[in-house]
Design a protein around this motif. Structure first.
Motif, PDB file in Angstrom:
ATOM      1  N   GLY A 112       1.682  -2.502   4.404  1.00  0.00           N
ATOM      2  CA  GLY A 112       1.439  -3.507   5.427  1.00  0.00           C
ATOM      3  C   GLY A 112       0.171  -4.261   5.119  1.00  0.00           C
ATOM      4  O   GLY A 112      -0.471  -4.061   4.072  1.00  0.00           O
ATOM      5  N   SER A 113      -0.231  -5.112   6.015  1.00  0.00           N
ATOM      6  CA  SER A 113      -1.426  -5.923   5.808  1.00  0.00           C
ATOM      7  C   SER A 113      -2.669  -5.039   5.751  1.00  0.00           C
ATOM      8  O   SER A 113      -3.055  -4.419   6.747  1.00  0.00           O
ATOM      9  CB  SER A 113      -1.565  -6.942   6.946  1.00  0.00           C
ATOM     10  N   GLY A 114      -3.260  -4.949   4.567  1.00  0.00           N
ATOM     11  CA  GLY A 114      -4.512  -4.215   4.417  1.00  0.00           C
ATOM     12  C   GLY A 114      -4.354  -2.727   4.167  1.00  0.00           C
ATOM     13  O   GLY A 114      -5.360  -2.009   4.149  1.00  0.00           O
ATOM     14  N   TYR A 115      -3.167  -2.227   3.962  1.00  0.00           N
ATOM     15  CA  TYR A 115      -3.016  -0.783   3.729  1.00  0.00           C
ATOM     16  C   TYR A 115      -1.761  -0.482   2.919  1.00  0.00           C
ATOM     17  O   TYR A 115      -0.800  -1.249   2.892  1.00  0.00           O
ATOM     18  CB  TYR A 115      -2.944  -0.013   5.050  1.00  0.00           C
ATOM     19  N   ILE A 116      -1.779   0.665   2.233  1.00  0.00           N
ATOM     20  CA  ILE A 116      -0.608   1.254   1.601  1.00  0.00           C
ATOM     21  C   ILE A 116      -0.752   2.763   1.702  1.00  0.00           C
ATOM     22  O   ILE A 116      -1.825   3.326   1.458  1.00  0.00           O
ATOM     23  CB  ILE A 116      -0.449   0.808   0.135  1.00  0.00           C
ATOM     24  N   VAL A 117       0.335   3.419   2.102  1.00  0.00           N
ATOM     25  CA  VAL A 117       0.358   4.871   2.260  1.00  0.00           C
ATOM     26  C   VAL A 117       1.491   5.419   1.409  1.00  0.00           C
ATOM     27  O   VAL A 117       2.642   4.974   1.534  1.00  0.00           O
ATOM     28  CB  VAL A 117       0.582   5.278   3.737  1.00  0.00           C
ATOM     29  N   SER A 118       1.168   6.369   0.533  1.00  0.00           N
ATOM     30  CA  SER A 118       2.190   7.025  -0.274  1.00  0.00           C
ATOM     31  C   SER A 118       2.346   8.472   0.189  1.00  0.00           C
ATOM     32  O   SER A 118       1.363   9.184   0.400  1.00  0.00           O
ATOM     33  CB  SER A 118       1.830   6.991  -1.766  1.00  0.00           C
ATOM     34  N   VAL A 119       3.605   8.881   0.351  1.00  0.00           N
ATOM     35  CA  VAL A 119       3.923  10.232   0.806  1.00  0.00           C
ATOM     36  C   VAL A 119       4.832  10.868  -0.237  1.00  0.00           C
ATOM     37  O   VAL A 119       5.947  10.396  -0.462  1.00  0.00           O
ATOM     38  CB  VAL A 119       4.618  10.219   2.190  1.00  0.00           C
ATOM     39  N   ARG A 120       4.353  11.945  -0.880  1.00  0.00           N
ATOM     40  CA  ARG A 120       5.137  12.596  -1.930  1.00  0.00           C
ATOM     41  C   ARG A 120       5.750  13.889  -1.415  1.00  0.00           C
ATOM     42  O   ARG A 120       5.114  14.657  -0.693  1.00  0.00           O
ATOM     43  CB  ARG A 120       4.263  12.895  -3.148  1.00  0.00           C
ATOM     44  N   HIS A 121       6.998  14.116  -1.832  1.00  0.00           N
ATOM     45  CA  HIS A 121       7.701  15.362  -1.521  1.00  0.00           C
ATOM     46  C   HIS A 121       8.318  15.909  -2.803  1.00  0.00           C
ATOM     47  O   HIS A 121       8.838  15.153  -3.629  1.00  0.00           O
ATOM     48  CB  HIS A 121       8.819  15.132  -0.497  1.00  0.00           C
TER      49      HIS A 121
END
Length: 336
Positions: free
Chosen positions: A117-126
């Motif tokens: 999104g605007s101003g962020y990135i979140v990565s979630v690993r499984h």
């Protein structure tokens, strides 16, 4: 652009948080707690990059509260086994990609869920997955590129995922070459056929994991996603090219395995045919003395040959002559 690979999964912190940093002008300026991520993301020119590994629901809800992520996306990120896809929830993108590693001779798959999104990135690993620490470290050394924003980080992660399909394929290719060299020497045994089947199935699963990313990248290069700047479109098309290369490699290896199986069957049939010819030849040769013995083994008194002085040597010579002729004929025809 230089590829980055790290084939050793990094140990996960107990909290599930791998990293949570703020970047401006491509440089990390601070490591922050999750509870401050939302405020930093709202600041102009700042990007928050969060990496999570198998987080629990409480941690996902903390992240959701910071960026107002959609509940359906959070549910998908909490429960893996999703098909590679891209979804748009309001101003945020949710992307699922499959990762692959070769463990104990089998291709095992993990998942990466990405919120952008605007101003962020979140990565979630499984599950089994290569650490993205190498991606972070590499691009932190290239602040000019990292300064392009969260959509560049998205590209870097997707490119890393696709590039790490290749080491898996290279290891499988080495094994396939060994199978090719061995298959012409002798027919496959039961374990060999089972291994060949497992390799073909793993390659099919890898193809099913990689190919949907073509559609994901196509969407990322479309004009209806404002989260992705137009200048980034060539980079995502480059990822598409890499996926096509992976697809071609997979298809090629599966064809080679199919040919190897067919060649093994042909070699086996050829050897069986050769054995059958030898058995038939010796059976024909042995039939000659058997026939003579059967005739002279009959219990009759009036058999003129029995009174011949040289009858026995003549019969033996005749048997030897016929058998020798048959042996010579079968050898000439390649049966013996």
């Amino acid at each position: 652009m230089e590829n980055v690979r790290n084939l050793t999964p990094a140990p996960a912190p107990a909290s599930g948080i791998i990293a949570c940093g703020v970047y401006t002008a491509g440089r990390r300026i601070a490591d922050i707690p999750i509870e401050e991520a939302g405020e930093w993301a709202k600041k102009s020119g700042h990007v928050v990059w969060i990496g999570l590994l198998e987080p629990d629901r409480n941690l996902l809800l903390r992240v959701q509260a910071q960026f107002h992520l959609h509940e359906l996306a959070i549910e998908d990120a909490e429960h893996p086994h999703q098909r590679p896809k891209i979804e748009q929830y309001g101003d945020a993108l949710f992307i699922v990609a499959r990762t692959a590693q070769l463990i104990d001779g089998r291709v095992t798959f993990g998942e990466t869920h990405l919120f952008v999104g605007s101003g962020y990135i979140v990565s979630v690993r499984h599950g089994p997955s290569t650490s993205y620490a190498a991606v972070r470290q590499h691009w932190e050394s290239c602040p000019h590129s990292l300064a392009k924003g969260e959509d560049f980080v998205l590209y870097a992660i997707l490119d890393f995922i696709v590039d790490n399909y290749m080491p898996v394929l290279e290891q499988i290719e080495d094994e396939v070459e060994v199978i090719e060299d061995r298959v012409l020497l002798k027919p496959m045994t039961g374990p060999d056929i089972e291994r060949l089947y497992m390799l073909r199935r793993d390659l099919l699963r890898l193809r099913n994991a990689a190919l949907p990313l073509v559609e994901v990248c196509r969407r990322l290069t479309s004009a209806d996603l404002p989260q992705i700047h137009t200048a980034m479109h060539p980079l995502f098309r480059d990822v598409t090219d890499h996926i096509r290369t992976v697809q071609e490699k997979i298809d090629s290896l599966r064809e080679v395995l199919a040919f190897a199986f067919e060649a093994s069957l042909l070699v086996g049939q050829s050897q069986e045919t050769a054995i059958s010819k030898k058995l038939a030849s010796w059976a024909a040769i042995l039939a000659v003395p058997t026939a003579f013995a059967g005739i002279y083994g009959m219990n009759f008194n009036d058999m003129p040959e029995l009174k011949m002085e040289y009858g026995y040597p003549v019969v033996l010579a005749t048997i030897a002559l016929i058998c020798s002729f048959l042996y010579w004929r079968f050898r000439k025809n390649g049966w013996l």
